[in-house]
Design a protein around this motif. Structure first.
Motif, mmCIF file in Angstrom:
data_model
loop_
_atom_site.group_PDB
_atom_site.id
_atom_site.type_symbol
_atom_site.label_atom_id
_atom_site.label_comp_id
_atom_site.label_asym_id
_atom_site.label_seq_id
_atom_site.Cartn_x
_atom_site.Cartn_y
_atom_site.Cartn_z
ATOM 1 N N ALA A 241 -12.971 19.435 -15.927
ATOM 2 C CA ALA A 241 -12.830 18.207 -16.485
ATOM 3 C C ALA A 241 -12.288 17.182 -15.837
ATOM 4 C CB ALA A 241 -12.561 18.075 -18.185
ATOM 5 N N ASP A 242 -10.958 17.404 -15.334
ATOM 6 C CA ASP A 242 -10.248 16.627 -14.459
ATOM 7 C C ASP A 242 -11.125 16.349 -12.996
ATOM 8 O OD1 ASP A 242 -8.433 16.537 -16.161
ATOM 9 O OD2 ASP A 242 -6.709 17.615 -15.081
ATOM 10 N N ARG A 243 -11.700 17.044 -12.414
ATOM 11 C CA ARG A 243 -12.304 17.164 -11.243
ATOM 12 C C ARG A 243 -13.455 15.779 -11.448
ATOM 13 N NH1 ARG A 243 -13.073 23.262 -9.312
ATOM 14 N NH2 ARG A 243 -11.004 23.674 -8.513
ATOM 15 N N ASP A 244 -14.259 15.834 -12.507
ATOM 16 C CA ASP A 244 -15.148 14.786 -12.742
ATOM 17 C C ASP A 244 -14.486 13.558 -13.244
ATOM 18 O OD1 ASP A 244 -17.145 16.508 -12.314
ATOM 19 O OD2 ASP A 244 -17.438 17.300 -14.286
ATOM 20 N N LYS A 245 -13.543 13.641 -14.409
ATOM 21 C CA LYS A 245 -12.796 12.401 -14.620
ATOM 22 C C LYS A 245 -12.049 11.703 -13.624
ATOM 23 C CE LYS A 245 -9.585 11.014 -18.204
ATOM 24 N NZ LYS A 245 -8.778 11.548 -19.402
ATOM 25 N N TYR A 246 -11.372 12.407 -12.782
ATOM 26 C CA TYR A 246 -10.408 11.505 -11.877
ATOM 27 C C TYR A 246 -11.155 11.729 -10.393
ATOM 28 C CZ TYR A 246 -7.111 11.785 -15.489
ATOM 29 O OH TYR A 246 -6.450 11.702 -16.706
ATOM 30 N N ALA A 247 -12.289 11.954 -10.073
ATOM 31 C CA ALA A 247 -13.076 12.016 -8.734
ATOM 32 C C ALA A 247 -12.712 10.646 -8.061
ATOM 33 C CB ALA A 247 -14.519 12.453 -8.905
ATOM 34 N N ALA A 248 -13.134 9.522 -8.544
ATOM 35 C CA ALA A 248 -13.082 8.310 -8.057
ATOM 36 C C ALA A 248 -11.595 8.113 -7.791
ATOM 37 C CB ALA A 248 -13.444 7.258 -9.092
ATOM 38 N N MET A 249 -10.470 8.164 -8.559
ATOM 39 C CA MET A 249 -9.260 8.146 -8.399
ATOM 40 C C MET A 249 -8.776 9.073 -7.238
ATOM 41 S SD MET A 249 -5.709 9.107 -10.493
ATOM 42 C CE MET A 249 -5.676 10.763 -9.998
ATOM 43 N N ILE A 250 -9.058 10.265 -7.168
ATOM 44 C CA ILE A 250 -8.947 11.069 -5.966
ATOM 45 C C ILE A 250 -9.344 10.408 -4.602
ATOM 46 C CG2 ILE A 250 -9.267 13.403 -5.024
ATOM 47 C CD1 ILE A 250 -9.141 14.491 -7.892
ATOM 48 N N PHE A 251 -10.936 10.244 -4.523
ATOM 49 C CA PHE A 251 -11.302 9.802 -3.357
ATOM 50 C C PHE A 251 -10.529 8.331 -3.045
ATOM 51 C CE2 PHE A 251 -15.226 12.031 -4.407
ATOM 52 C CZ PHE A 251 -15.000 13.081 -3.636
ATOM 53 N N ASP A 252 -10.189 7.537 -3.817
ATOM 54 C CA ASP A 252 -9.557 6.130 -3.598
ATOM 55 C C ASP A 252 -8.322 6.910 -2.832
ATOM 56 O OD1 ASP A 252 -9.098 3.376 -3.369
ATOM 57 O OD2 ASP A 252 -7.445 4.006 -5.243
ATOM 58 N N LEU A 253 -7.313 7.437 -3.561
ATOM 59 C CA LEU A 253 -5.895 8.015 -3.207
ATOM 60 C C LEU A 253 -6.106 8.730 -1.686
ATOM 61 C CD1 LEU A 253 -4.402 9.711 -6.272
ATOM 62 C CD2 LEU A 253 -3.323 7.651 -4.807
ATOM 63 N N ALA A 254 -7.147 9.380 -1.422
ATOM 64 C CA ALA A 254 -7.372 10.036 -0.286
ATOM 65 C C ALA A 254 -7.505 8.838 0.889
ATOM 66 C CB ALA A 254 -8.655 10.741 -0.227
ATOM 67 N N LYS A 255 -8.299 7.795 0.582
ATOM 68 C CA LYS A 255 -8.214 6.692 1.550
ATOM 69 C C LYS A 255 -7.064 5.898 1.872
ATOM 70 C CE LYS A 255 -13.387 5.620 0.342
ATOM 71 N NZ LYS A 255 -14.010 4.614 -0.238
ATOM 72 N N GLN A 256 -6.194 5.787 0.690
ATOM 73 C CA GLN A 256 -5.027 5.149 0.919
ATOM 74 C C GLN A 256 -4.217 6.033 1.785
ATOM 75 O OE1 GLN A 256 -3.425 3.142 -2.700
ATOM 76 N NE2 GLN A 256 -5.559 3.329 -3.618
ATOM 77 N N ILE A 257 -3.986 7.214 1.256
ATOM 78 C CA ILE A 257 -3.205 7.966 1.939
ATOM 79 C C ILE A 257 -3.520 8.020 3.381
ATOM 80 C CG2 ILE A 257 -2.335 10.412 2.377
ATOM 81 C CD1 ILE A 257 -3.103 10.594 -0.810
ATOM 82 N N SER A 258 -4.818 8.043 3.933
ATOM 83 C CA SER A 258 -5.176 7.988 5.472
ATOM 84 C C SER A 258 -5.151 6.893 5.973
ATOM 85 C CB SER A 258 -6.587 8.614 5.281
ATOM 86 O OG SER A 258 -6.816 9.784 4.961
ATOM 87 N N ARG A 259 -4.802 5.832 5.320
ATOM 88 C CA ARG A 259 -4.715 4.377 5.824
ATOM 89 C C ARG A 259 -3.265 3.967 5.869
ATOM 90 N NH1 ARG A 259 -10.035 1.892 3.313
ATOM 91 N NH2 ARG A 259 -11.434 2.991 4.400
ATOM 92 N N PHE A 260 -2.314 4.615 5.109
ATOM 93 C CA PHE A 260 -1.037 4.022 4.889
ATOM 94 C C PHE A 260 -0.364 3.976 6.182
ATOM 95 C CE2 PHE A 260 3.257 5.084 3.341
ATOM 96 C CZ PHE A 260 3.424 3.862 2.724
ATOM 97 N N THR A 261 0.204 2.880 6.558
ATOM 98 C CA THR A 261 1.066 2.541 7.848
ATOM 99 C C THR A 261 2.439 1.934 7.435
ATOM 100 O OG1 THR A 261 -0.233 0.683 8.349
ATOM 101 C CG2 THR A 261 -0.864 2.681 9.513
ATOM 102 N N PRO A 262 3.389 2.675 6.879
ATOM 103 C CA PRO A 262 4.609 2.022 6.459
ATOM 104 C C PRO A 262 5.574 1.647 7.674
ATOM 105 C CG PRO A 262 4.867 4.329 6.268
ATOM 106 C CD PRO A 262 3.256 3.991 6.665
ATOM 107 N N GLN A 263 6.337 0.768 7.259
ATOM 108 C CA GLN A 263 7.274 0.265 8.364
ATOM 109 C C GLN A 263 8.589 0.934 8.311
ATOM 110 O OE1 GLN A 263 6.413 -1.860 10.944
ATOM 111 N NE2 GLN A 263 4.377 -1.278 9.979
ATOM 112 N N THR A 264 8.839 1.380 7.020
ATOM 113 C CA THR A 264 10.221 2.005 6.807
ATOM 114 C C THR A 264 9.979 3.295 5.838
ATOM 115 O OG1 THR A 264 10.822 0.932 4.870
ATOM 116 C CG2 THR A 264 11.394 -0.342 6.892
ATOM 117 N N ILE A 265 11.142 4.120 5.903
ATOM 118 C CA ILE A 265 10.961 5.406 4.937
ATOM 119 C C ILE A 265 10.997 4.917 3.537
ATOM 120 C CG2 ILE A 265 13.471 5.779 5.161
ATOM 121 C CD1 ILE A 265 10.906 8.518 5.004
ATOM 122 N N ASP A 266 11.488 3.794 3.397
ATOM 123 C CA ASP A 266 11.654 3.116 1.927
ATOM 124 C C ASP A 266 10.250 2.858 1.429
ATOM 125 O OD1 ASP A 266 14.234 3.490 1.478
ATOM 126 O OD2 ASP A 266 14.557 1.412 2.482
#
Length: 138
Positions: free
Chosen positions: A25-50
């Motif tokens: 059920a979670d796989r279906d319910k949160y699929a959009a969130m998971i794909f969105d998080l995957a994109k955000q994680i892949s594109r994340f470019t921080p300047q500091t460890i904070d």
């Protein structure tokens, strides 16, 4: 005695079945969130460890909605998109920052990205790892 053992096995199978229903059920319910998080994680470019620490905290908050992160993400739909190694690297960098802070070192962590690599440094402490999934090393 045999009846009690089979009842225990039956209850265990039912519990696993209920658990798997929740995972599915979670796989279906949160699929959009998971794909969105995957994109955000892949594109994340921080300047500091904070920045990494704040970002990872938000990712963890969202992933905590899942019944079982690992089992939900095992779905074939997410296998190609989910940047597991990159997120693991960020989690490790945050953990190392926290351990270093616990050893009473002063602030001054720096983080830098070079291509596929992340390097976190603080005084003589450092962490180096890869920031995204790659079957080959360069």
């Amino acid at each position: 005695a045999g009846g009690a053992g089979s009842d225990a096995v039956h209850k265990e199978l039912q519990a696993k079945s209920s658990y798997m229903r929740k995972v599915l059920a979670d796989r279906d319910k949160y699929a959009a969130m998971i794909f969105d998080l995957a994109k955000q994680i892949s594109r994340f470019t921080p300047q500091t460890i904070d920045h990494v620490e704040a970002f990872v905290a938000e990712v963890e908050r969202r992933l905590s909605l899942l019944t079982d992160e690992r089992m939900v993400l095992k779905d074939d739909r997410f296998a190609e998109a989910w940047p597991e190694r990159r997120l693991d690297c960020m989690r490790e960098a945050v953990a190392k920052k926290k351990r270093a802070a616990g050893s009473s070192l002063s602030d001054g962590y720096s983080i830098c990205y070079v291509g596929r690599e992340i390097k976190c440094e603080r005084g003589t402490h450092s962490y180096h790892g890869y920031v995204h999934n790659s079957a080959t090393a360069g």
